[in-house]
Design a protein around this motif. Sequence first.
Motif, PDB file in Angstrom:
ATOM      1  N   ASP A  47       0.871  -1.192   0.000  1.00  5.97           N
ATOM      2  CA  ASP A  47       0.000   0.000   0.000  1.00  5.97           C
ATOM      3  C   ASP A  47       0.898   1.229   0.000  1.00  5.97           C
ATOM      4  O   ASP A  47       1.872   1.291   0.766  1.00  5.97           O
ATOM      5  N   ASN A  48       0.598   2.202  -0.862  1.00  5.47           N
ATOM      6  CA  ASN A  48       1.441   3.399  -0.885  1.00  5.47           C
ATOM      7  C   ASN A  48       0.623   4.626  -1.256  1.00  5.47           C
ATOM      8  O   ASN A  48      -0.547   4.525  -1.640  1.00  5.47           O
ATOM      9  N   SER A  49       1.254   5.768  -1.115  1.00  7.76           N
ATOM     10  CA  SER A  49       0.557   7.034  -1.325  1.00  7.76           C
ATOM     11  C   SER A  49       0.506   7.391  -2.810  1.00  7.76           C
ATOM     12  O   SER A  49       1.505   7.272  -3.513  1.00  7.76           O
ATOM     13  N   ALA A  50      -0.660   7.861  -3.241  1.00  8.08           N
ATOM     14  CA  ALA A  50      -0.816   8.303  -4.625  1.00  8.08           C
ATOM     15  C   ALA A  50      -0.497   9.779  -4.789  1.00  8.08           C
ATOM     16  O   ALA A  50      -0.522  10.296  -5.911  1.00  8.08           O
ATOM     17  N   MET A  51      -0.219  10.470  -3.697  1.00  6.86           N
ATOM     18  CA  MET A  51      -0.002  11.919  -3.757  1.00  6.86           C
ATOM     19  C   MET A  51       1.105  12.315  -2.787  1.00  6.86           C
ATOM     20  O   MET A  51       1.392  11.602  -1.829  1.00  6.86           O
ATOM     21  N   ASP A  52       1.674  13.489  -3.003  1.00 12.75           N
ATOM     22  CA  ASP A  52       2.477  14.115  -1.955  1.00 12.75           C
ATOM     23  C   ASP A  52       1.484  14.729  -0.962  1.00 12.75           C
ATOM     24  O   ASP A  52       0.568  15.455  -1.380  1.00 12.75           O
ATOM     25  N   GLY A  53       1.634  14.413   0.310  1.00  9.17           N
ATOM     26  CA  GLY A  53       0.653  14.933   1.281  1.00  9.17           C
ATOM     27  C   GLY A  53       0.936  14.413   2.678  1.00  9.17           C
ATOM     28  O   GLY A  53       2.103  14.293   3.078  1.00  9.17           O
ATOM     29  N   TYR A  54      -0.127  14.048   3.386  1.00  9.29           N
ATOM     30  CA  TYR A  54      -0.006  13.597   4.773  1.00  9.29           C
ATOM     31  C   TYR A  54      -0.800  12.313   4.948  1.00  9.29           C
ATOM     32  O   TYR A  54      -1.952  12.226   4.507  1.00  9.29           O
ATOM     33  N   ALA A  55      -0.143  11.334   5.583  1.00 11.36           N
ATOM     34  CA  ALA A  55      -0.834  10.088   5.908  1.00 11.36           C
ATOM     35  C   ALA A  55      -1.531  10.302   7.248  1.00 11.36           C
ATOM     36  O   ALA A  55      -0.878  10.643   8.246  1.00 11.36           O
ATOM     37  N   ILE A  78       8.029  10.527   5.250  1.00  6.36           N
ATOM     38  CA  ILE A  78       8.202   9.210   4.614  1.00  6.36           C
ATOM     39  C   ILE A  78       8.370   9.458   3.114  1.00  6.36           C
ATOM     40  O   ILE A  78       7.460   9.970   2.452  1.00  6.36           O
ATOM     41  N   ALA A  79       9.564   9.146   2.631  1.00 14.10           N
ATOM     42  CA  ALA A  79       9.850   9.343   1.205  1.00 14.10           C
ATOM     43  C   ALA A  79       9.695   8.019   0.466  1.00 14.10           C
ATOM     44  O   ALA A  79       9.721   6.946   1.079  1.00 14.10           O
ATOM     45  N   ALA A  80       9.556   8.084  -0.867  1.00  9.53           N
ATOM     46  CA  ALA A  80       9.555   6.859  -1.680  1.00  9.53           C
ATOM     47  C   ALA A  80      10.868   6.123  -1.420  1.00  9.53           C
ATOM     48  O   ALA A  80      11.931   6.743  -1.381  1.00  9.53           O
ATOM     49  N   GLY A  81      10.777   4.820  -1.170  1.00 10.56           N
ATOM     50  CA  GLY A  81      11.984   4.047  -0.873  1.00 10.56           C
ATOM     51  C   GLY A  81      12.186   3.821   0.614  1.00 10.56           C
ATOM     52  O   GLY A  81      12.945   2.946   1.015  1.00 10.56           O
ATOM     53  N   CYS A  93       0.141  12.483  12.332  1.00  7.61           N
ATOM     54  CA  CYS A  93       0.181  12.179  10.903  1.00  7.61           C
ATOM     55  C   CYS A  93       1.643  12.153  10.473  1.00  7.61           C
ATOM     56  O   CYS A  93       2.526  12.501  11.267  1.00  7.61           O
ATOM     57  N   ALA A  94       1.907  11.726   9.247  1.00  7.30           N
ATOM     58  CA  ALA A  94       3.274  11.778   8.706  1.00  7.30           C
ATOM     59  C   ALA A  94       3.215  12.462   7.360  1.00  7.30           C
ATOM     60  O   ALA A  94       2.253  12.260   6.604  1.00  7.30           O
ATOM     61  N   ARG A  95       4.239  13.283   7.069  1.00  5.75           N
ATOM     62  CA  ARG A  95       4.328  13.847   5.732  1.00  5.75           C
ATOM     63  C   ARG A  95       4.781  12.708   4.806  1.00  5.75           C
ATOM     64  O   ARG A  95       5.712  11.964   5.148  1.00  5.75           O
ATOM     65  N   ILE A  96       4.146  12.562   3.698  1.00  2.14           N
ATOM     66  CA  ILE A  96       4.428  11.394   2.846  1.00  2.14           C
ATOM     67  C   ILE A  96       4.513  11.822   1.378  1.00  2.14           C
ATOM     68  O   ILE A  96       3.838  12.768   0.958  1.00  2.14           O
ATOM     69  N   MET A  97       5.391  11.139   0.628  1.00  2.00           N
ATOM     70  CA  MET A  97       5.594  11.460  -0.784  1.00  2.00           C
ATOM     71  C   MET A  97       4.954  10.366  -1.660  1.00  2.00           C
ATOM     72  O   MET A  97       4.755   9.233  -1.220  1.00  2.00           O
ATOM     73  N   THR A  98       4.688  10.704  -2.889  1.00  2.30           N
ATOM     74  CA  THR A  98       4.084   9.761  -3.835  1.00  2.30           C
ATOM     75  C   THR A  98       4.946   8.500  -3.950  1.00  2.30           C
ATOM     76  O   THR A  98       6.160   8.601  -4.141  1.00  2.30           O
ATOM     77  N   GLY A  99       4.314   7.346  -3.787  1.00  5.08           N
ATOM     78  CA  GLY A  99       5.030   6.077  -3.920  1.00  5.08           C
ATOM     79  C   GLY A  99       5.626   5.575  -2.618  1.00  5.08           C
ATOM     80  O   GLY A  99       6.129   4.449  -2.561  1.00  5.08           O
ATOM     81  N   ALA A 100       5.566   6.396  -1.560  1.00  7.93           N
ATOM     82  CA  ALA A 100       6.115   5.958  -0.263  1.00  7.93           C
ATOM     83  C   ALA A 100       5.128   5.010   0.410  1.00  7.93           C
ATOM     84  O   ALA A 100       3.912   5.143   0.245  1.00  7.93           O
ATOM     85  N   PRO A 101       5.649   4.038   1.193  1.00  4.49           N
ATOM     86  CA  PRO A 101       4.758   3.067   1.840  1.00  4.49           C
ATOM     87  C   PRO A 101       3.866   3.735   2.888  1.00  4.49           C
ATOM     88  O   PRO A 101       4.318   4.599   3.631  1.00  4.49           O
ATOM     89  N   LEU A 102       2.623   3.287   2.907  1.00  4.72           N
ATOM     90  CA  LEU A 102       1.670   3.825   3.869  1.00  4.72           C
ATOM     91  C   LEU A 102       2.093   3.387   5.273  1.00  4.72           C
ATOM     92  O   LEU A 102       2.314   2.204   5.510  1.00  4.72           O
ATOM     93  N   PRO A 103       2.206   4.324   6.225  1.00  4.45           N
ATOM     94  CA  PRO A 103       2.604   3.912   7.576  1.00  4.45           C
ATOM     95  C   PRO A 103       1.462   3.172   8.280  1.00  4.45           C
ATOM     96  O   PRO A 103       0.293   3.391   7.966  1.00  4.45           O
ATOM     97  N   GLY A 104       1.831   2.313   9.229  1.00  2.59           N
ATOM     98  CA  GLY A 104       0.842   1.564   9.995  1.00  2.59           C
ATOM     99  C   GLY A 104      -0.149   2.522  10.649  1.00  2.59           C
ATOM    100  O   GLY A 104       0.218   3.604  11.079  1.00  2.59           O
ATOM    101  N   GLY A 105      -1.402   2.130  10.700  1.00  8.31           N
ATOM    102  CA  GLY A 105      -2.424   2.940  11.362  1.00  8.31           C
ATOM    103  C   GLY A 105      -3.104   3.929  10.433  1.00  8.31           C
ATOM    104  O   GLY A 105      -4.293   4.189  10.583  1.00  8.31           O
ATOM    105  N   ALA A 106      -2.364   4.501   9.493  1.00 10.44           N
ATOM    106  CA  ALA A 106      -2.959   5.512   8.601  1.00 10.44           C
ATOM    107  C   ALA A 106      -3.925   4.835   7.641  1.00 10.44           C
ATOM    108  O   ALA A 106      -3.703   3.703   7.219  1.00 10.44           O
ATOM    109  N   ASP A 107      -5.014   5.535   7.307  1.00  7.32           N
ATOM    110  CA  ASP A 107      -5.953   4.959   6.340  1.00  7.32           C
ATOM    111  C   ASP A 107      -6.403   5.960   5.288  1.00  7.32           C
ATOM    112  O   ASP A 107      -7.365   5.711   4.562  1.00  7.32           O
ATOM    113  N   ALA A 108      -5.741   7.119   5.203  1.00  9.64           N
ATOM    114  CA  ALA A 108      -6.071   8.082   4.141  1.00  9.64           C
ATOM    115  C   ALA A 108      -4.883   9.007   3.924  1.00  9.64           C
ATOM    116  O   ALA A 108      -4.045   9.182   4.818  1.00  9.64           O
TER     117      ALA A 108
END
Length: 403
Positions: A47-55, A78-81, A93-108
């Motif tokens: 599971d990974n992020s489709a956008m740059d944003g926040y998990a 959380i960066a890709a890789g 929350c965590a700042r997350i980049m496109t393609g980075a793995p979704l952190p545990g607990g997050a669901d959006a």
Amino acid sequence: MKRVDEHLADILGSVRELPPLELALSEASGGVLAEPVTAPVDLPPFDNSAMDGYAVLAADVAAASETSPVSLSVVGDIAAGDQGAYGIAPGLCARIMTGAPLPGGADAIVPVEWTDGGTAKVTIRRAATPGHYIRRAGEDVTAGQTVLPAGTRLGAAQIGMLAAVGRARVLVHPRPRVAVLSTGSELVEPGRPVGPGQIWDSNSFALTAAVTEVGGVGFRAGSVGDDPREVLATIEEQLASADLIITSGGVSMGAYDVVKEVLSGLGTMRFEKVAMRPGKPQGFGLLDDRVPVFTLPGNPVSAYVSFQVFVRPALRALQGLPPAPPRTVRAYLAAPITSPEGLRHYLRAELSTDADGDYRVFPAEAQGSHQVFALASSNALIVLPEDVTELQAGDTVDVLELP
Ligand code: AMP
Ligand code: MG
């Protein structure tokens, strides 16, 4: 005279597919897959992020709006890789980049555009529902799924697919190497001046291009004069490296028909009259027990039509593909035509659709086998069966769409 179908059946009866080779992916482009390829893993694999944003937890931002934004603490980036070290709890929350793995607990994922872009604390101005902007593991491909069946031509997208499932090497039928030779003492290389009685060699260029259109690697073995020794030497020279050889010219009834002269009796070569127009004089056989050799007539339209009718299916068979002719449609004639009894007739034509969306075909006026302009202006060939001698405008016919 031999029928077209009989001649094609003889050809296909002696052409074998090229043995598959294991090729590095970077060498496999244009080849035909000789094995089905399955995915060893899900794609995406996690599971990974489709956008740059926040998990986030969707519940935390369910009430967020322009007028009452929600503020969350940012636990990190959380960066890709990255390998998913973070867990997200309510209020975080965590700042997350496109393609980075979704952190545990997050669901959006809340896209950065809905926020103030904060790094320690972030203000979120819109609600996100569970699953928002999350790319789920396996939503593209599931592990074990066949991603490409055997027989697939490997274009750019298919090569990308193979790499995406981790393949470094694949089993393919390689692109057949086809040597193309023009014969005729009148022929001059385009770019050089033509003298009296001379013409520019067009067949070797047209046939080499036709080979490419069917997935082969064509190379011009050049143009040789009507000299038996030179013709034979050139063909023999190509035998070692070619998977198929095409010659044009020198196979009819003239006094200088050297191709027929030098190849008669070699291998399984046979020179025959096939009941077709254009393209009556045809030669075919295997040399060295392996290499199919097509000796096509010299008139440019005859050579081209012979290629589509006989060489194309053989080239497809070499690649492990069904030896299909070009796509055929039924169309109605826009003008009457006549045809000689007993010959399969291929007429240059323009295929289009009328206002009702029905296929309509205009036969070209110039149907001479030397008239390259009519061929180059056509996009189709009308195919008239041997027993048809006359048709009216409005009658329907089979039409081969030219590549
Ligand atoms: P042939 O089959 O050698 O008797 O040639 C038949 C006709 O096709 C003659 O008018 C040739 O000049 C012409 N021709 C043969 N080879 C070529 C070629 N490579 N390019 C253009 N015309 C050709
Ligand atoms: Mg000739």
